[in-house]
Design a protein around this motif. Sequence first.
Motif, mmCIF file in Angstrom:
data_model
loop_
_atom_site.group_PDB
_atom_site.id
_atom_site.type_symbol
_atom_site.label_atom_id
_atom_site.label_comp_id
_atom_site.label_asym_id
_atom_site.label_seq_id
_atom_site.Cartn_x
_atom_site.Cartn_y
_atom_site.Cartn_z
ATOM 1 N N ASP A 1 38.970 45.215 38.717
ATOM 2 C CA ASP A 1 37.609 44.698 38.517
ATOM 3 C C ASP A 1 37.645 43.331 37.830
ATOM 4 O O ASP A 1 36.900 42.420 38.203
ATOM 5 C CB ASP A 1 36.771 45.674 37.679
ATOM 6 C CG ASP A 1 36.417 46.951 38.428
ATOM 7 O OD1 ASP A 1 36.616 47.018 39.659
ATOM 8 O OD2 ASP A 1 35.953 47.899 37.754
ATOM 9 N N ASP A 2 38.522 43.195 36.843
ATOM 10 C CA ASP A 2 38.646 41.906 36.152
ATOM 11 C C ASP A 2 39.183 40.830 37.092
ATOM 12 O O ASP A 2 38.730 39.687 37.062
ATOM 13 C CB ASP A 2 39.550 42.025 34.927
ATOM 14 C CG ASP A 2 38.849 42.688 33.749
ATOM 15 O OD1 ASP A 2 37.611 42.855 33.804
ATOM 16 O OD2 ASP A 2 39.542 43.030 32.771
ATOM 17 N N ALA A 3 40.134 41.195 37.931
ATOM 18 C CA ALA A 3 40.670 40.234 38.909
ATOM 19 C C ALA A 3 39.565 39.788 39.865
ATOM 20 O O ALA A 3 39.434 38.596 40.175
ATOM 21 C CB ALA A 3 41.832 40.851 39.680
ATOM 22 N N GLN A 4 38.741 40.712 40.307
ATOM 23 C CA GLN A 4 37.631 40.363 41.206
ATOM 24 C C GLN A 4 36.593 39.490 40.504
ATOM 25 O O GLN A 4 36.018 38.599 41.108
ATOM 26 C CB GLN A 4 36.971 41.630 41.762
ATOM 27 C CG GLN A 4 37.833 42.353 42.769
ATOM 28 C CD GLN A 4 38.247 41.451 43.910
ATOM 29 O OE1 GLN A 4 37.430 40.776 44.529
ATOM 30 N NE2 GLN A 4 39.541 41.403 44.193
ATOM 31 N N GLU B 1 46.985 35.453 41.995
ATOM 32 C CA GLU B 1 47.438 34.068 42.124
ATOM 33 C C GLU B 1 47.442 33.620 43.585
ATOM 34 O O GLU B 1 47.075 32.484 43.884
ATOM 35 C CB GLU B 1 48.822 33.902 41.510
ATOM 36 C CG GLU B 1 48.791 33.942 39.996
ATOM 37 C CD GLU B 1 50.174 33.954 39.361
ATOM 38 O OE1 GLU B 1 51.185 34.048 40.095
ATOM 39 O OE2 GLU B 1 50.241 33.880 38.131
ATOM 40 N N LYS B 2 47.840 34.499 44.492
ATOM 41 C CA LYS B 2 47.828 34.162 45.922
ATOM 42 C C LYS B 2 46.402 33.898 46.399
ATOM 43 O O LYS B 2 46.162 32.951 47.148
ATOM 44 C CB LYS B 2 48.449 35.287 46.749
ATOM 45 C CG LYS B 2 49.951 35.337 46.669
ATOM 46 C CD LYS B 2 50.492 36.505 47.451
ATOM 47 C CE LYS B 2 51.978 36.684 47.215
ATOM 48 N NZ LYS B 2 52.495 37.893 47.866
ATOM 49 N N GLU B 3 45.476 34.739 45.989
ATOM 50 C CA GLU B 3 44.079 34.541 46.380
ATOM 51 C C GLU B 3 43.535 33.224 45.828
ATOM 52 O O GLU B 3 42.835 32.487 46.525
ATOM 53 C CB GLU B 3 43.212 35.704 45.887
ATOM 54 C CG GLU B 3 43.380 36.975 46.685
ATOM 55 C CD GLU B 3 42.374 38.031 46.270
ATOM 56 O OE1 GLU B 3 41.153 37.762 46.332
ATOM 57 O OE2 GLU B 3 42.817 39.130 45.883
ATOM 58 N N LEU C 1 42.258 29.941 47.957
ATOM 59 C CA LEU C 1 40.936 29.369 47.740
ATOM 60 C C LEU C 1 41.030 27.874 47.427
ATOM 61 O O LEU C 1 40.296 27.067 47.988
ATOM 62 C CB LEU C 1 40.216 30.102 46.616
ATOM 63 C CG LEU C 1 38.767 29.718 46.369
ATOM 64 C CD1 LEU C 1 37.916 29.946 47.604
ATOM 65 C CD2 LEU C 1 38.211 30.494 45.197
ATOM 66 N N TYR C 2 41.961 27.509 46.559
ATOM 67 C CA TYR C 2 42.164 26.092 46.243
ATOM 68 C C TYR C 2 42.581 25.315 47.496
ATOM 69 O O TYR C 2 42.120 24.195 47.710
ATOM 70 C CB TYR C 2 43.218 25.913 45.150
ATOM 71 C CG TYR C 2 42.692 26.121 43.751
ATOM 72 C CD1 TYR C 2 41.679 25.317 43.244
ATOM 73 C CD2 TYR C 2 43.208 27.105 42.925
ATOM 74 C CE1 TYR C 2 41.197 25.496 41.951
ATOM 75 C CE2 TYR C 2 42.739 27.293 41.633
ATOM 76 C CZ TYR C 2 41.731 26.482 41.154
ATOM 77 O OH TYR C 2 41.263 26.663 39.882
#
Length: 100
Positions: A15-18, A76-78, A82-83
């Motif tokens: 949840d925190d990652a999201q 980190e991959k996500e 996004l970047y």
Amino acid sequence: MESISKDFAVQLLNDDAQRIMMLIRNQKNSLCISQCKAFEEVVDTQMYGFSRQVTYAIRLGILSSKEGHQLLSDLEKELNQLYSDVYEETQEKKEIGKEV
């Protein structure tokens, strides 16, 4: 003291990652991601906090080291994707501006 299930702890971390991903996605429509140093600091702070939570869960034995590293790696991959997407969009807009 009640014990916390591994599934519950992992769900809280997910949840925190999201939440971190949503923070960044909400800025995607603006130029803030590519040009705002303050935003980068917020992301760095959020990532650091998340990594500390994961480390704590590992130390408590709720997560294995491998599971913890996988959680961090996935986020980190996500973020990197996004970047990259934002960078490509910015470059495309610059190219279109040159053509006009």
